[in-house]
Structure formats: structure tokens, C-alpha cells
Design a protein around this motif. Structure first.
Motif, PDB file in Angstrom:
ATOM      1  N   GLU A   1      49.409  54.392  70.804  1.00 36.99           N
ATOM      2  CA  GLU A   1      49.966  53.816  69.578  1.00 36.99           C
ATOM      3  C   GLU A   1      51.473  54.030  69.512  1.00 36.99           C
ATOM      4  OE1 GLU A   1      49.402  55.201  65.170  1.00 36.99           O
ATOM      5  OE2 GLU A   1      47.627  54.071  65.805  1.00 36.99           O
ATOM      6  N   ASN A   2      51.918  55.217  69.910  1.00 35.55           N
ATOM      7  CA  ASN A   2      53.351  55.497  69.916  1.00 35.55           C
ATOM      8  C   ASN A   2      54.081  54.623  70.935  1.00 35.55           C
ATOM      9  OD1 ASN A   2      53.079  57.348  67.877  1.00 35.55           O
ATOM     10  ND2 ASN A   2      53.140  59.137  69.208  1.00 35.55           N
ATOM     11  N   LEU A   3      53.452  54.393  72.082  1.00 34.81           N
ATOM     12  CA  LEU A   3      54.050  53.480  73.064  1.00 34.81           C
ATOM     13  C   LEU A   3      54.119  52.059  72.507  1.00 34.81           C
ATOM     14  CD1 LEU A   3      52.610  54.467  76.565  1.00 34.81           C
ATOM     15  CD2 LEU A   3      54.993  54.536  75.827  1.00 34.81           C
ATOM     16  N   ALA A   4      53.062  51.617  71.851  1.00 38.32           N
ATOM     17  CA  ALA A   4      53.057  50.268  71.268  1.00 38.32           C
ATOM     18  C   ALA A   4      54.185  50.124  70.253  1.00 38.32           C
ATOM     19  CB  ALA A   4      51.704  49.982  70.614  1.00 38.32           C
ATOM     20  N   ARG A   5      54.367  51.130  69.429  1.00 40.25           N
ATOM     21  CA  ARG A   5      55.430  51.131  68.420  1.00 40.25           C
ATOM     22  C   ARG A   5      56.799  51.069  69.093  1.00 40.25           C
ATOM     23  NH1 ARG A   5      58.025  55.665  66.093  1.00 40.25           N
ATOM     24  NH2 ARG A   5      58.731  55.312  63.979  1.00 40.25           N
ATOM     25  N   LEU A   6      56.978  51.859  70.136  1.00 36.69           N
ATOM     26  CA  LEU A   6      58.232  51.866  70.888  1.00 36.69           C
ATOM     27  C   LEU A   6      58.511  50.489  71.487  1.00 36.69           C
ATOM     28  CD1 LEU A   6      60.621  53.243  72.462  1.00 36.69           C
ATOM     29  CD2 LEU A   6      58.921  53.776  74.210  1.00 36.69           C
ATOM     30  N   TYR A   7      57.523  49.927  72.168  1.00 37.57           N
ATOM     31  CA  TYR A   7      57.720  48.638  72.823  1.00 37.57           C
ATOM     32  C   TYR A   7      57.962  47.525  71.807  1.00 37.57           C
ATOM     33  CZ  TYR A   7      56.120  50.968  77.086  1.00 37.57           C
ATOM     34  OH  TYR A   7      55.986  51.809  78.162  1.00 37.57           O
ATOM     35  N   ALA A   8      57.317  47.594  70.661  1.00 41.18           N
ATOM     36  CA  ALA A   8      57.562  46.594  69.615  1.00 41.18           C
ATOM     37  C   ALA A   8      59.006  46.674  69.128  1.00 41.18           C
ATOM     38  CB  ALA A   8      56.586  46.793  68.457  1.00 41.18           C
ATOM     39  N   ARG A   9      59.504  47.891  68.989  1.00 37.83           N
ATOM     40  CA  ARG A   9      60.888  48.076  68.532  1.00 37.83           C
ATOM     41  C   ARG A   9      61.909  47.583  69.553  1.00 37.83           C
ATOM     42  NH1 ARG A   9      61.505  52.854  64.759  1.00 37.83           N
ATOM     43  NH2 ARG A   9      59.850  52.433  63.257  1.00 37.83           N
ATOM     44  N   THR A  10      61.554  47.643  70.837  1.00 38.03           N
ATOM     45  CA  THR A  10      62.490  47.219  71.879  1.00 38.03           C
ATOM     46  C   THR A  10      62.291  45.756  72.262  1.00 38.03           C
ATOM     47  OG1 THR A  10      61.032  48.023  73.654  1.00 38.03           O
ATOM     48  CG2 THR A  10      62.710  49.551  72.823  1.00 38.03           C
ATOM     49  N   GLY A  11      61.381  45.086  71.587  1.00 42.78           N
ATOM     50  CA  GLY A  11      61.161  43.673  71.849  1.00 42.78           C
ATOM     51  C   GLY A  11      60.286  43.383  73.059  1.00 42.78           C
ATOM     52  N   GLU A  12      59.664  44.408  73.608  1.00 42.98           N
ATOM     53  CA  GLU A  12      58.768  44.235  74.758  1.00 42.98           C
ATOM     54  C   GLU A  12      57.358  43.978  74.223  1.00 42.98           C
ATOM     55  OE1 GLU A  12      59.635  47.061  78.128  1.00 42.98           O
ATOM     56  OE2 GLU A  12      60.791  48.017  76.521  1.00 42.98           O
ATOM     57  N   LEU A  13      57.174  42.779  73.728  1.00 42.31           N
ATOM     58  CA  LEU A  13      55.958  42.475  72.970  1.00 42.31           C
ATOM     59  C   LEU A  13      54.695  42.478  73.812  1.00 42.31           C
ATOM     60  CD1 LEU A  13      57.352  39.813  70.495  1.00 42.31           C
ATOM     61  CD2 LEU A  13      57.223  42.304  70.269  1.00 42.31           C
ATOM     62  N   GLU A  14      54.775  42.046  75.060  1.00 42.42           N
ATOM     63  CA  GLU A  14      53.575  42.088  75.910  1.00 42.42           C
ATOM     64  C   GLU A  14      53.143  43.530  76.171  1.00 42.42           C
ATOM     65  OE1 GLU A  14      53.779  39.716  79.458  1.00 42.42           O
ATOM     66  OE2 GLU A  14      54.466  37.953  78.334  1.00 42.42           O
ATOM     67  N   ARG A  15      54.109  44.386  76.434  1.00 39.67           N
ATOM     68  CA  ARG A  15      53.786  45.801  76.651  1.00 39.67           C
ATOM     69  C   ARG A  15      53.283  46.438  75.355  1.00 39.67           C
ATOM     70  NH1 ARG A  15      58.400  48.848  79.956  1.00 39.67           N
ATOM     71  NH2 ARG A  15      56.690  50.265  80.461  1.00 39.67           N
ATOM     72  N   ALA A  16      53.869  46.044  74.248  1.00 41.24           N
ATOM     73  CA  ALA A  16      53.432  46.565  72.947  1.00 41.24           C
ATOM     74  C   ALA A  16      51.986  46.179  72.692  1.00 41.24           C
ATOM     75  CB  ALA A  16      54.330  46.042  71.833  1.00 41.24           C
ATOM     76  N   GLU A  17      51.672  44.928  72.946  1.00 42.50           N
ATOM     77  CA  GLU A  17      50.307  44.452  72.723  1.00 42.50           C
ATOM     78  C   GLU A  17      49.314  45.165  73.639  1.00 42.50           C
ATOM     79  OE1 GLU A  17      47.737  40.329  72.849  1.00 42.50           O
ATOM     80  OE2 GLU A  17      49.891  40.216  72.467  1.00 42.50           O
ATOM     81  N   ALA A  18      49.686  45.342  74.896  1.00 35.67           N
ATOM     82  CA  ALA A  18      48.798  46.027  75.844  1.00 35.67           C
ATOM     83  C   ALA A  18      48.559  47.476  75.407  1.00 35.67           C
ATOM     84  CB  ALA A  18      49.382  45.975  77.257  1.00 35.67           C
ATOM     85  N   SER A  19      49.612  48.158  74.968  1.00 37.41           N
ATOM     86  CA  SER A  19      49.463  49.545  74.513  1.00 37.41           C
ATOM     87  C   SER A  19      48.644  49.617  73.233  1.00 37.41           C
ATOM     88  CB  SER A  19      50.838  50.187  74.293  1.00 37.41           C
ATOM     89  OG  SER A  19      51.522  50.322  75.509  1.00 37.41           O
ATOM     90  N   PHE A  20      48.856  48.657  72.349  1.00 32.76           N
ATOM     91  CA  PHE A  20      48.074  48.609  71.118  1.00 32.76           C
ATOM     92  C   PHE A  20      46.589  48.411  71.427  1.00 32.76           C
ATOM     93  CE2 PHE A  20      46.150  46.254  67.569  1.00 32.76           C
ATOM     94  CZ  PHE A  20      46.271  47.219  66.588  1.00 32.76           C
ATOM     95  N   GLU A  21      46.293  47.537  72.380  1.00 29.32           N
ATOM     96  CA  GLU A  21      44.893  47.306  72.766  1.00 29.32           C
ATOM     97  C   GLU A  21      44.283  48.586  73.344  1.00 29.32           C
ATOM     98  OE1 GLU A  21      42.900  44.759  72.036  1.00 29.32           O
ATOM     99  OE2 GLU A  21      44.610  43.966  70.942  1.00 29.32           O
ATOM    100  N   GLU A  22      45.067  49.317  74.128  1.00 31.26           N
ATOM    101  CA  GLU A  22      44.586  50.616  74.644  1.00 31.26           C
ATOM    102  C   GLU A  22      44.308  51.577  73.494  1.00 31.26           C
ATOM    103  OE1 GLU A  22      43.824  51.874  77.615  1.00 31.26           O
ATOM    104  OE2 GLU A  22      44.445  50.237  78.908  1.00 31.26           O
ATOM    105  N   ALA A  23      45.188  51.596  72.510  1.00 34.12           N
ATOM    106  CA  ALA A  23      45.044  52.508  71.364  1.00 34.12           C
ATOM    107  C   ALA A  23      43.794  52.187  70.564  1.00 34.12           C
ATOM    108  CB  ALA A  23      46.278  52.435  70.464  1.00 34.12           C
ATOM    109  N   ARG A  24      43.454  50.901  70.466  1.00 33.60           N
ATOM    110  CA  ARG A  24      42.284  50.489  69.670  1.00 33.60           C
ATOM    111  C   ARG A  24      40.979  51.027  70.220  1.00 33.60           C
ATOM    112  NH1 ARG A  24      42.416  44.434  67.662  1.00 33.60           N
ATOM    113  NH2 ARG A  24      40.233  44.909  67.962  1.00 33.60           N
ATOM    114  N   VAL A  25      40.947  51.329  71.513  1.00 37.01           N
ATOM    115  CA  VAL A  25      39.737  51.879  72.135  1.00 37.01           C
ATOM    116  C   VAL A  25      39.379  53.222  71.509  1.00 37.01           C
ATOM    117  CG1 VAL A  25      38.805  52.769  74.313  1.00 37.01           C
ATOM    118  CG2 VAL A  25      40.173  50.666  74.304  1.00 37.01           C
ATOM    119  N   TYR A  26      40.377  53.928  71.025  1.00 40.48           N
ATOM    120  CA  TYR A  26      40.161  55.268  70.491  1.00 40.48           C
ATOM    121  C   TYR A  26      40.030  55.193  68.994  1.00 40.48           C
ATOM    122  CZ  TYR A  26      41.686  56.270  75.159  1.00 40.48           C
ATOM    123  OH  TYR A  26      41.803  56.299  76.525  1.00 40.48           O
TER     124      TYR A  26
END
Length: 142
Positions: A117-142
Motif C-alpha cells: 500500500e505504501n508503494l502504491a501511494r508512492l507511485y501514485a504521487r510520482t505519476g507512475e500509475l501502472e506501478r501504483a495500480e500493480a502495488s495496490f492490487e498486491e495490497a488488496r490480497v492482504y
């Protein structure tokens, strides 16, 4: 600043099992980490970062660089570094925490979700939306 209760429980357990000198260091880590959360809540991000760095350094001395306690602190440090736009260091800290948590946690540990989730937040802030989405999807598993 998730998992304060878990961190405090770990400190209590450590106090029971370790010598007096090491107990003083553990209490110092817990105090620094707690105060960093207070500073963060008050909007004093630079002071929060300073205290977390100290807590991480002390925790590393106590438990080594590959412990869940250390991972918790550096993950939260990455969270705060994201807030002050220190993105490179934030990614380094969060990724380190995630690596440690993958090695030492159970596969269904909620701590893994926090790091993703923290990675998704970081990537969203830096405009790396694909990486943000992938990290968010990983976070949702938990």
C-alpha cells in the motif's frame, strides 16, 4: 503509523527476554518511534523523519538489519519520506521493508499489505500509475 500495538507488544516481549543494557535500547527505540508518530501527527514531518532514523538505527543495533521490528520502522519512514517528496529514499526504505517482510513474515501477513500500500501511494504521487495500480492490487490480497 500502523501497528503501534504490535510494535509495543514486541518491545514488551523483548524486555522480558533481554539483558538490562539491551532493555534500555529497546525502550529508547519504542520511545523514539512513538514520538516520531506524534510529530508526524502534528505535521512536523522533518522531526518525525529524524526520530524514525534514530529509532531505525537503534533497532538495527538491537535486532540486526533483517528483523520485522526494523522493517516496521523503515516502512513507516518511507511513508513519511513520501509526504516530503523524498521519493527515491522513500522507495528504497519501503522496498527494503517489503523484502524483509517477505523473508520473515507468514505469506498472509498484513504487514506485507502495508508495504504494498505504501508503494502504491508512492507511485501514485510520482505519476507512475501502472506501478501504483500493480502495488495496490498486491495490497488488496492482504
Amino acid at each position: 503509523m500502523a501497528h503501534k500495538i504490535t510494535g509495543s507488544l514486541v518491545v514488551v516481549l523483548l524486555l522480558v527476554l533481554m539483558p538490562a543494557a539491551a532493555q534500555d535500547q529497546a525502550v529508547s527505540v519504542d520511545s523514539l518511534y512513538t514520538q516520531s508518530g506524534i510529530e508526524y501527527g502534528n505535521g512536523n514531518y522533518q522531526e518525525s523523519i529524524r526520530l524514525m532514523r534514530l529509532a531505525a538505527s537503534h533497532q538495527e543495533t538491537i535486532s540486526g538489519p533483517r528483523s520485522l521490528e526494523y522493517a516496521e520502522i523503515v516502512d513507516d519512514l518511507g511513508f513519511v519520506l513520501t509526504d516530503v517528496q523524498e521519493y527515491e529514499e522513500a522507495e528504497e526504505k519501503i522496498t527494503l521493508a517489503l523484502t524483509i517482510r517477505r523473508e520473515l513474515s507468514s505469506p498472509d501477513s498484513l504487514d506485507l499489505g502495508d508495504s504494498f500500500e505504501n508503494l502504491a501511494r508512492l507511485y501514485a504521487r510520482t505519476g507512475e500509475l501502472e506501478r501504483a495500480e500493480a502495488s495496490f492490487e498486491e495490497a488488496r490480497v492482504y
